[in-house]
Design a protein around this motif. Structure first.
Motif, short mmCIF file in Angstrom:
data_model
loop_
_atom_site.label_atom_id
_atom_site.label_comp_id
_atom_site.label_asym_id
_atom_site.label_seq_id
_atom_site.Cartn_x
_atom_site.Cartn_y
_atom_site.Cartn_z
N PRO A 293 54.14 50.93 30.06
CA PRO A 293 54.97 51.19 28.88
C PRO A 293 54.27 50.76 27.59
CG PRO A 293 56.27 50.18 30.62
CD PRO A 293 54.84 50.08 31.05
N ILE A 294 54.73 51.30 26.50
CA ILE A 294 54.13 51.04 25.21
C ILE A 294 54.08 49.55 24.90
CG2 ILE A 294 56.34 51.34 24.00
CD1 ILE A 294 54.71 52.65 21.70
N TYR A 295 52.93 49.11 24.43
CA TYR A 295 52.63 47.73 24.03
C TYR A 295 52.56 46.74 25.19
CZ TYR A 295 53.07 49.14 19.17
OH TYR A 295 52.90 49.75 17.97
N GLN A 296 52.76 47.19 26.40
CA GLN A 296 52.65 46.27 27.52
C GLN A 296 51.24 46.31 28.11
OE1 GLN A 296 55.86 46.21 30.31
NE2 GLN A 296 57.42 46.45 28.73
N ALA A 297 50.96 45.37 28.99
CA ALA A 297 49.61 45.25 29.55
C ALA A 297 49.16 46.58 30.17
CB ALA A 297 49.60 44.15 30.61
N GLY A 298 47.98 47.03 29.79
CA GLY A 298 47.43 48.27 30.30
C GLY A 298 47.59 49.44 29.36
N ASP A 299 48.52 49.35 28.39
CA ASP A 299 48.75 50.46 27.47
C ASP A 299 47.54 50.71 26.58
OD1 ASP A 299 50.23 52.44 25.97
OD2 ASP A 299 50.56 50.91 24.44
N ALA A 300 46.96 49.65 26.04
CA ALA A 300 45.77 49.82 25.19
C ALA A 300 44.61 50.35 26.01
CB ALA A 300 45.41 48.49 24.53
N GLU A 301 44.44 49.84 27.23
CA GLU A 301 43.36 50.32 28.08
C GLU A 301 43.53 51.79 28.43
OE1 GLU A 301 42.98 45.97 28.28
OE2 GLU A 301 44.68 47.35 28.30
N ALA A 302 44.78 52.21 28.62
CA ALA A 302 45.04 53.63 28.90
C ALA A 302 44.61 54.51 27.73
CB ALA A 302 46.52 53.84 29.21
N ALA A 303 44.94 54.07 26.51
CA ALA A 303 44.55 54.85 25.33
C ALA A 303 43.04 54.92 25.21
CB ALA A 303 45.16 54.22 24.08
N LEU A 304 42.35 53.83 25.50
CA LEU A 304 40.89 53.82 25.44
C LEU A 304 40.29 54.72 26.52
CD1 LEU A 304 40.48 50.00 24.83
CD2 LEU A 304 39.75 51.79 23.24
N ALA A 305 40.86 54.67 27.72
CA ALA A 305 40.36 55.53 28.80
C ALA A 305 40.53 57.00 28.45
CB ALA A 305 41.10 55.21 30.10
N ALA A 306 41.65 57.34 27.83
CA ALA A 306 41.89 58.73 27.43
C ALA A 306 40.85 59.19 26.43
CB ALA A 306 43.30 58.88 26.86
N ARG A 307 40.51 58.34 25.49
CA ARG A 307 39.49 58.69 24.50
C ARG A 307 38.14 58.94 25.18
NH1 ARG A 307 41.28 59.21 18.97
NH2 ARG A 307 43.36 58.27 18.98
N ILE A 308 37.79 58.08 26.10
CA ILE A 308 36.49 58.19 26.76
C ILE A 308 36.42 59.42 27.64
CG2 ILE A 308 34.96 57.06 28.45
CD1 ILE A 308 36.17 54.36 27.35
N LEU A 309 37.50 59.71 28.34
CA LEU A 309 37.49 60.83 29.28
C LEU A 309 37.65 62.18 28.59
CD1 LEU A 309 39.67 59.38 32.18
CD2 LEU A 309 37.26 60.05 32.32
N GLY A 310 38.51 62.26 27.57
CA GLY A 310 38.81 63.61 27.08
C GLY A 310 39.17 63.73 25.63
N ASP A 311 38.56 62.92 24.77
CA ASP A 311 38.85 63.05 23.34
C ASP A 311 37.59 63.51 22.61
OD1 ASP A 311 40.42 62.69 20.90
OD2 ASP A 311 39.03 61.04 20.50
N GLY A 312 37.53 64.78 22.30
CA GLY A 312 36.41 65.29 21.52
C GLY A 312 35.25 65.76 22.36
N LYS A 313 34.28 66.33 21.67
CA LYS A 313 33.16 66.99 22.34
C LYS A 313 32.16 66.02 22.97
CE LYS A 313 33.52 71.09 19.41
NZ LYS A 313 32.84 71.99 18.45
N SER A 314 32.25 64.74 22.63
CA SER A 314 31.35 63.77 23.26
C SER A 314 31.98 63.09 24.46
CB SER A 314 30.94 62.71 22.23
OG SER A 314 32.07 61.97 21.79
N SER A 315 33.22 63.47 24.80
CA SER A 315 33.90 62.84 25.93
C SER A 315 33.32 63.30 27.26
CB SER A 315 35.40 63.14 25.89
OG SER A 315 35.63 64.53 26.06
N ARG A 316 33.56 62.54 28.28
CA ARG A 316 32.99 62.84 29.60
C ARG A 316 33.43 64.21 30.13
NH1 ARG A 316 32.54 57.72 33.70
NH2 ARG A 316 31.55 56.22 32.26
N LEU A 317 34.72 64.45 30.09
CA LEU A 317 35.21 65.70 30.67
C LEU A 317 34.78 66.91 29.85
CD1 LEU A 317 38.81 64.58 31.70
CD2 LEU A 317 36.89 65.12 33.22
N TYR A 318 34.74 66.80 28.54
CA TYR A 318 34.31 67.93 27.71
C TYR A 318 32.85 68.26 28.00
CZ TYR A 318 34.54 71.12 23.76
OH TYR A 318 34.55 72.26 22.98
N LYS A 319 32.04 67.24 28.05
CA LYS A 319 30.61 67.49 28.31
C LYS A 319 30.42 68.13 29.69
CE LYS A 319 29.18 63.28 27.19
NZ LYS A 319 28.28 62.14 26.91
N LYS A 320 31.18 67.68 30.67
CA LYS A 320 31.00 68.20 32.03
C LYS A 320 31.56 69.61 32.18
CE LYS A 320 29.63 66.48 35.26
NZ LYS A 320 28.33 66.58 35.97
#
Length: 463
Positions: A293-320
Motif C-alpha cells: 500500500p501507498i507509503y508503506q514498506a516496499g512502495d518506494a521500491e516498487a516505484a523504483l522497480a517500475a522505472r527500471i523495468l519499463g519507464d522510457g526508452k532506456s528501461s530494460r523492457l523497452y530495450k529488449k
C-alpha cells in the motif's frame, strides 16, 4: 458544463495521489532528506473539523486553492459503483448562491486557471489557481457548494449528470482502444465486492440506479467539513486569509463520524488469466500484481522497480522488446499506489505480425532476471533521480496536479503531515539495490499475478 478531468483507473498506472484519513493508517516516519527544500506552512483546524493548510509564497501575485474530501470508490456501498465520481460532477451543477454551470464562468472571468475536480479510488478533490486579489471568490465558491449544494439539488440535475457520466464511460472505457481490456485487469486484480473492483467510473446499471435520496445521504456523510482539508498557497496575508476561511467555512456544522474502512484485499495465490476481445488492431498484454500500500514498506521500491523495468526508452523492457527483438511497439511499467493494495503493472503492445504470447514470454524472462539479480547501482540512481526530479519539479507551480497545494494536501490526507516532503524523498534515497531486489523477489511472483490479453475481435459489454 465544461469537461472535467475525472481520474479513472486506466491501468497505464501513472503516479496517483489518492487520500485517506490519517486516523485510518499509521505510517512509519522516514528520516528527512537534509538537502530538500522545505515548504513553509501552517496547519490548524476549525471548530467544525475542517483542516486548513496555509503556505504563503509572495513570488507571484497568484493563489492556489485546493480542497480534498476523504471519499472515493473505497467508501462506496455495494450496488453504488461510480457514485463518488458521479458526485464530483454534481458539485459543478450549482449551489444555493451559485447558478447552475456558473462555477467555471465566475472563475474564468476572474482570470483563474487550473480549474478542475478529480476522483480517484481513495479521494476526491477540487482546485483552482487565480489572481491573489480574487482569493475570496474561490473560497466563497468552494464554501457555497460545501454548505449549500443540497438547497438546489433536484432530479433534473441528477438525471443530467447520470447521462454525462454514462457517456464518459462510453468514451473513456468502451470506445477507447484497450479500455475494456484495462477494466478487466482491474476486475481480475480485485475481487467482486471489493471497493476497487468496479473501477472509478462504475457500471451503467449502478450509475443509472442512483436515487436523489442517495445523493443527499452521500453529501451529508462525506462532504462535511470534518471530512475535508483545504490548502491555500500563494501571495496572501495569513491573518486576512484566516478571517476569510472562518467567514465562509466556520459556520458549517460538523458531519457524522466517518466509518473507518474495514476492507481486506485478499492476496492472489494463483495466477489469474483472461482474454478480452476489443476493437483493436494490435494485441496487447497486461501483467499486474497487488503490491505494498501507498507509503508503506516496499512502495518506494516498487516505484523504483517500475522505472527500471519499463519507464522510457532506456528501461530494460523497452530495450529488449522494442529495440533488440523488435516485437513490441511500446512497453511501460508503473506502480499505482493505493490504500487498499497498490497495483504494479506492465503492459506491452505487439508490433504487426507478433502476438501477446510472444511479448509475455520475453517479459517473463526479464522479470525473472530482475528477481534473480536485482538492479544495477546505475539503474537505481537513474530511477531515483527521475522520481525526485519529477516530484520536486511539480512544486514549481502553486496549484494544479502535483503543485505545492496539491502536495501539501496529499501528505496531509495520507499521513496527517503536510510537511512530509523530506521524508518522502528519503524513502527513495534510502532504497538499495538489495531492497529493490527483495521487493521483486517477494512481490512479483508468477503465482501472485494477473495476466490479461487484449486481442482483436468483437467486444462483449452492455449498453
Amino acid at each position: 458544463m465544461k469537461a472535467l478531468r475525472s481520474v479513472v483507473m486506466t491501468l497505464a498506472f501513472g503516479i496517483a495521489w489518492p487520500a485517506i484519513s490519517a486516523a485510518q493508517t499509521q505510517m512509519p516516519r522516514a528520516p528527512v532528506a537534509p538537502d530538500v527544500h522545505k515548504i513553509d506552512f501552517e496547519k490548524y483546524v476549525l471548530s467544525n473539523g475542517l483542516e486548513v493548510i496555509l503556505s504563503p509564497d509572495h513570488r507571484l501575485p497568484m493563489v492556489a486553492v485546493n480542497l480534498w474530501y476523504h471519499v472515493g470508490p473505497a467508501n462506496e456501498a455495494a450496488g453504488r459503483t461510480g457514485f463518488a465520481h458521479l458526485f464530483e460532477h454534481m458539485m459543478f451543477q450549482g449551489s444555493k448562491h451559485v447558478p447552475a454551470d456558473a462555477h467555471f464562468q465566475l472563475l474564468e472571468g476572474a482570470g483563474a486557471s487550473d480549474i478542475n475536480g478529480t476522483t480517484d479510488f481513495d479521494r476526491t478533490n477540487y482546485f483552482e489557481t487565480l489572481p491573489a486579489n480574487r482569493i475570496e471568490l474561490a473560497l466563497w465558491l468552494e464554501a457555497d457548494r460545501m454548505g449549500y449544494l443540497l438547497d438546489v439539488l433536484d432530479q433534473a440535475s441528477l438525471t443530467n449528470q447520470q447521462d454525462v457520466v454514462r457517456n464518459e464511460r462510453r468514451q473513456s472505457v468502451e470506445n477507447q482502444p484497450y479500455g475494456i481490456v484495462q477494466e478487466e485487469l482491474v476486475h481480475q486484480l480485485y475481487p467482486k465486492g471489493h471497493p476497487y473492483y468496479a473501477n472509478v467510473i462504475g457500471s451503467h446499471g449502478d450509475i443509472q440506479a442512483v436515487q436523489l435520496e442517495d445523493v443527499r445521504k452521500f453529501f451529508k456523510t462525506f462532504y462535511a467539513p470534518n471530512n475535508a482539508s483545504i490548502a491555500i498557497v500563494g501571495d496572501f496575508d495569513k491573518v486576512e486569509v484566516r478571517k476569510l476561511v472562518e467567514k465562509y467555512f466556520g459556520s458549517f456544522q460538523r458531519g457524522p463520524a466517518i466509518p473507518k474502512l474495514d476492507v481486506t484485499t485478499p492476496p492472489i495465490t494463483a495466477e489469474r488469466r483472461a482474454v478480452v476481445q476489443d476493437r483493436i488492431e494490435l494485441p496487447k498484454v497486461y501483467l499486474a500484481w497487488i503490491t505494498s500500500p501507498i507509503y508503506q514498506a516496499g512502495d518506494a521500491e516498487a516505484a523504483l522497480a517500475a522505472r527500471i523495468l519499463g519507464d522510457g526508452k532506456s528501461s530494460r523492457l523497452y530495450k529488449k522488446l522494442v529495440y533488440e527483438l523488435e516485437i513490441a511497439q511500446d512497453v511501460t511499467a508503473s506502480q499505482y499506489s493505493l490504500v487498499l493494495g497498490s497495483a504494479f503493472s506492465i503492459e506491452a503492445t505487439a508490433r504487426p505480425g507478433h502476438t501477446a504470447e510472444e511479448l509475455e514470454r520475453v517479459i517473463d524472462a526479464e522479470i525473472e532476471r530482475f528477481r534473480a539479480e536485482g538492479p544495477s547501482a546505475d539503474e537505481l540512481d537513474r530511477a531515483r533521480n527521475t522520481i525526485e526530479t519529477e516530484l520536486v519539479g511539480g512544486l514549481e507551480t502553486l496549484g494544479g496536479f502535483g503543485g505545492v497545494a496539491d502536495r501539501l494536501n496529499q501528505y496531509n490526507h495520507y499521513l496527517g503531515d503536510p510537511g512530509y516532503l523530506g521524508q518522502d524523498i528519503a524513502r527513495y534515497r534510502n532504497a538499495t539495490t538489495g531492497s529493490v531486489k527483495a521487493f521483486a523477489t517477494d512481490q512479483l511472483k508468477r503465482n501472485a499475478r494477473v495476466v490479461v490479453q487484449g486481442v482483436p475481435g468483437k467486444p462483449d459489454f452492455g449498453p
